[in-house]
Design a protein around this motif. Structure first.
Motif, PDB file in Angstrom:
ATOM      1  N   GLY A   1      -3.777  -0.833  -8.785  1.00 37.40           N
ATOM      2  CA  GLY A   1      -5.154  -0.471  -8.453  1.00 37.40           C
ATOM      3  C   GLY A   1      -5.170   0.587  -7.380  1.00 37.40           C
ATOM      4  N   THR A   2      -6.385   1.059  -7.054  1.00 37.90           N
ATOM      5  CA  THR A   2      -6.504   2.086  -6.024  1.00 37.90           C
ATOM      6  C   THR A   2      -7.569   1.684  -5.000  1.00 37.90           C
TER       7      THR A   2
ATOM      8  N   LYS B   1      -3.614   4.562   4.711  1.00 37.01           N
ATOM      9  CA  LYS B   1      -2.911   3.305   4.372  1.00 37.01           C
ATOM     10  C   LYS B   1      -2.967   2.294   5.516  1.00 37.01           C
ATOM     11  N   THR B   2      -2.632   2.760   6.718  1.00 41.99           N
ATOM     12  CA  THR B   2      -2.566   1.830   7.845  1.00 41.99           C
ATOM     13  C   THR B   2      -3.949   1.247   8.144  1.00 41.99           C
ATOM     14  N   THR B   3      -4.934   2.139   8.155  1.00 44.20           N
ATOM     15  CA  THR B   3      -6.313   1.684   8.371  1.00 44.20           C
ATOM     16  C   THR B   3      -6.715   0.686   7.280  1.00 44.20           C
ATOM     17  N   THR B   4      -6.371   1.018   6.045  1.00 45.44           N
ATOM     18  CA  THR B   4      -6.739   0.149   4.928  1.00 45.44           C
ATOM     19  C   THR B   4      -6.023  -1.205   5.019  1.00 45.44           C
ATOM     20  N   ALA B   5      -4.796  -1.202   5.544  1.00 48.04           N
ATOM     21  CA  ALA B   5      -4.067  -2.471   5.699  1.00 48.04           C
ATOM     22  C   ALA B   5      -4.857  -3.415   6.604  1.00 48.04           C
ATOM     23  N   ALA B   6      -5.355  -2.866   7.728  1.00 45.31           N
ATOM     24  CA  ALA B   6      -6.140  -3.708   8.647  1.00 45.31           C
ATOM     25  C   ALA B   6      -7.449  -4.140   7.996  1.00 45.31           C
ATOM     26  N   LYS B   7      -8.069  -3.211   7.272  1.00 43.84           N
ATOM     27  CA  LYS B   7      -9.344  -3.538   6.615  1.00 43.84           C
ATOM     28  C   LYS B   7      -9.145  -4.642   5.576  1.00 43.84           C
ATOM     29  N   LEU B   8      -8.064  -4.526   4.800  1.00 46.30           N
ATOM     30  CA  LEU B   8      -7.800  -5.550   3.775  1.00 46.30           C
ATOM     31  C   LEU B   8      -7.507  -6.889   4.435  1.00 46.30           C
ATOM     32  N   GLY B   9      -6.734  -6.833   5.540  1.00 42.74           N
ATOM     33  CA  GLY B   9      -6.425  -8.069   6.263  1.00 42.74           C
ATOM     34  C   GLY B   9      -7.712  -8.767   6.689  1.00 42.74           C
ATOM     35  N   HIS B  10      -8.632  -7.971   7.211  1.00 39.40           N
ATOM     36  CA  HIS B  10      -9.914  -8.523   7.668  1.00 39.40           C
ATOM     37  C   HIS B  10     -10.674  -9.151   6.491  1.00 39.40           C
TER      38      HIS B  10
ATOM     39  N   GLY C   1       2.666  -8.518  -6.147  1.00 44.10           N
ATOM     40  CA  GLY C   1       1.633  -8.750  -7.165  1.00 44.10           C
ATOM     41  C   GLY C   1       0.649  -7.592  -7.229  1.00 44.10           C
ATOM     42  N   ASP C   2       0.503  -6.897  -6.094  1.00 44.13           N
ATOM     43  CA  ASP C   2      -0.401  -5.750  -6.041  1.00 44.13           C
ATOM     44  C   ASP C   2       0.325  -4.555  -5.437  1.00 44.13           C
ATOM     45  N   VAL C   3       0.338  -3.459  -6.169  1.00 43.62           N
ATOM     46  CA  VAL C   3       0.841  -2.204  -5.600  1.00 43.62           C
ATOM     47  C   VAL C   3      -0.347  -1.247  -5.628  1.00 43.62           C
ATOM     48  N   VAL C   4      -0.922  -1.009  -4.470  1.00 41.88           N
ATOM     49  CA  VAL C   4      -2.207  -0.319  -4.397  1.00 41.88           C
ATOM     50  C   VAL C   4      -2.020   1.107  -3.900  1.00 41.88           C
ATOM     51  N   TYR C   5      -2.540   2.040  -4.659  1.00 38.82           N
ATOM     52  CA  TYR C   5      -2.480   3.434  -4.246  1.00 38.82           C
ATOM     53  C   TYR C   5      -3.698   3.753  -3.384  1.00 38.82           C
ATOM     54  N   VAL C   6      -3.448   4.228  -2.171  1.00 40.54           N
ATOM     55  CA  VAL C   6      -4.542   4.581  -1.265  1.00 40.54           C
ATOM     56  C   VAL C   6      -4.782   6.082  -1.396  1.00 40.54           C
TER      57      VAL C   6
ATOM     58  N   LEU D   1       0.840  -1.201   0.000  1.00 33.77           N
ATOM     59  CA  LEU D   1       0.000   0.000   0.000  1.00 33.77           C
ATOM     60  C   LEU D   1       0.873   1.249   0.000  1.00 33.77           C
ATOM     61  N   VAL D   2       0.598   2.159  -0.906  1.00 31.02           N
ATOM     62  CA  VAL D   2       1.361   3.407  -0.957  1.00 31.02           C
ATOM     63  C   VAL D   2       0.395   4.588  -1.000  1.00 31.02           C
ATOM     64  N   GLY D   3       0.913   5.766  -0.654  1.00 29.45           N
ATOM     65  CA  GLY D   3       0.062   6.955  -0.711  1.00 29.45           C
ATOM     66  C   GLY D   3       0.578   8.053   0.186  1.00 29.45           C
TER      67      GLY D   3
END
Ligand SMILES: Nc1nc2c(ncn2[C@@H]2O[C@H](COP(=O)(O)OP(=O)(O)OP(=O)(O)O)[C@@H](O)[C@H]2O)c(=O)[nH]1
Ligand SMILES: [Mg+2]
Length: 444
Positions: free
Chosen positions: A242-243, A113-122, A213-218, A105-107
């Protein structure tokens, strides 16, 4: 999400729907209205221009369909083009490359980003993966602790490595995931206040070392067009795949969602709609277009309800209903499932008939739910199973324990008894917890 643009567009389109003959004047007027609505929603100027050119061209050259009035056909064209603008089909994470797959996750700083990392993990865990969250943000003090805390609250694993070299830390995380049989590493990286070379170099070095495999822009959707410009700069340096748009629950005008795909060519994978780790929704261009144009996002709702409601528990509850042994324990379980969907107002926002409802109207129902939950929590397990044993002194104790008044406890018991009677009647029909709650007088 998208309320304002949605209202504007719906006004224009409902006028258009009634048009029996699409002539140059009526089409011109509709296109002008559309243009204003899109620009007001902060959609990129060039994107608006192209969008309207295509809609205008298609509307003029449209085939005559018997089933639709000419006005309705224009609406249909706008919907189809809106779906394309938002990316066409739904795109998920790729999860490509060697296992463990790396999702990086980049941005910019504070984008989520950090919040999204946990959300994606879930999300990943819900779909059968076993993710490891890893922060390589060595710049902001406590950044790694922040991710570890979020991981704990979502019952996810976070990697705690040594040292302060991002590439080295990331390698350690991948190795730890491999050793522990985890199949995805969600990599949270450092953000900066402004675009700067050092941050880019660091991100590029991580990409080189890990080949994710995924470089996601937050992207923070509140940043409007700035977010769209920034992602282009990142895209010039990193192989973005992706974003994720965050904070669409706030007062973002939606312009980012409607510009980012056209400007960058990157799909929107998910949207963040709150601060909790559950508040991430898959992005379905067709459903969002329908939501914006006022056709209601019923599919998302059904999916949410299905996710949240545990099938086995529901079947069990149905059985208990038939046998009329429904207790406060079951009731509490229903409330938990309701809470998984979010609030009542979130639920209604997604329904076509619920869209016009002011959230203020729903607030009392939500207060009731909160109060009732507290009251049930203050009961003993015995009382929850045998509500008839709750006499006057127990009522006073429960009210005190839950910080409510005895009247509140009385009200809940009364509603519960009514509900129980109703449910006995409904017992022979298929039970849907949400319907049951509503017929029992909870919610609007
Ligand atoms: N309302 C809302 N808030 C969000 C959402 N996503 C993130 N936030 C909030 O935005 C703030 C910043 O989120 P972080 O996840 O720390 O952002 P970050 O990109 O990791 O920030 P840095 O690590 O400083 O670069 C936090 O207060 C989050 O709770 C969202 O979808 N909706
Ligand atoms: Mg962070």
């Amino acid at each position: 999400m998208f309320e304002h643009i949605s209202q504007r567009l719906q006004r224009t389109l409902s006028m258009m729907r009634g048009v029996v003959r699409v002539d140059e004047a009526s089409l011109g007027e509709a296109l002008r209205d559309l243009r204003m609505a899109l620009l007001e929603a902060d959609v990129n100027f060039g994107v608006v221009k192209d969008f309207l050119a295509v809609v205008g061209e298609r509307a003029q050259g449209q085939e005559v369909l018997d089933s639709l009035s000419p006005g309705q056909q224009v609406v249909k064209i706008v919907h189809e083009e809106m779906v394309k603008l938002l990316g066409g089909a739904r795109v998920s994470l790729r999860l490509e490359g060697a296992t463990p797959h790396v999702v990086m996750l980049v941005g910019l700083q504070g984008a989520g980003k950090t919040t999204t990392a946990a959300k994606l993990g879930h999300r990943l865990r819900c779909s059968g993966h076993s993710p490891l969250l890893a922060s390589v943000d060595v710049h902001r003090p406590a950044a790694r602790e922040q991710l570890a805390q979020m991981a704990t609250s979502a019952s996810l694993q976070a990697f705690e490595g040594d040292g302060d070299d991002p590439v080295d830390l990331a390698r350690q995380a991948v190795e730890a995931a491999r050793l522990n049989g985890r199949d995805v590493v969600v990599l949270d990286t450092a953000g900066r206040l402004h675009l700067d070379g050092t941050m880019m170099d660091e991100a590029a070095a991580l990409v080189e070392a890990l080949n994710p495999g995924d470089v996601v822009y937050v992207a923070d959707s509140l940043a409007g067009q700035d977010a769209v410009n920034t992602v282009s700069v990142f895209g010039g340096r990193l192989p973005l795949t992706g974003t994720v748009l965050t904070k669409l629950d706030g007062d973002a005008r939606g312009g980012v969602a409607m510009s980012i795909v056209a400007v960058t060519g990157l799909p929107i994978l998910y949207v963040g709609v709150g601060e909790r780790f559950e508040d991430l929704e898959p992005f379905h261009p067709d459903r969002i277009a329908s939501r914006i144009l006022g056709m209601g996002d019923i599919l998302t709702l059904i999916e949410k309800a299905q996710d949240a409601v545990d099938v086995e528990k529901t079947a069990d509850m149905e059985k208990r209903l038939r046998e009329a042994t429904f207790t406060f324990e079951d009731f509490r379980e229903q409330m938990r499932q309701m809470n998984k969907i979010g609030s009542i107002s979130k639920l209604f926002e997604m329904l076509p008939m619920g869209r016009g409802i002011d959230s203020k109207v729903l607030a009392p129902a939500e207060d009731d739910m909160r109060r009732f939950s507290a009251i049930i929590d203050s009961m003993t397990a015995e009382e929850r199973c045998h509500p008839q044993t709750i006499d006057g002194s127990r009522r006073r104790r429960i009210a005190k324990g839950s910080g409510t008044r005895v009247q509140d406890v009385n009200q809940l018991l009364k509603q519960f008894n009514t509900a129980r009677k109703l449910m006995r009647k409904l017992g022979r029909q298929r039970g849907n917890p949400l319907d049951m709650m509503r017929s029992a007088g909870f919610g609007p």
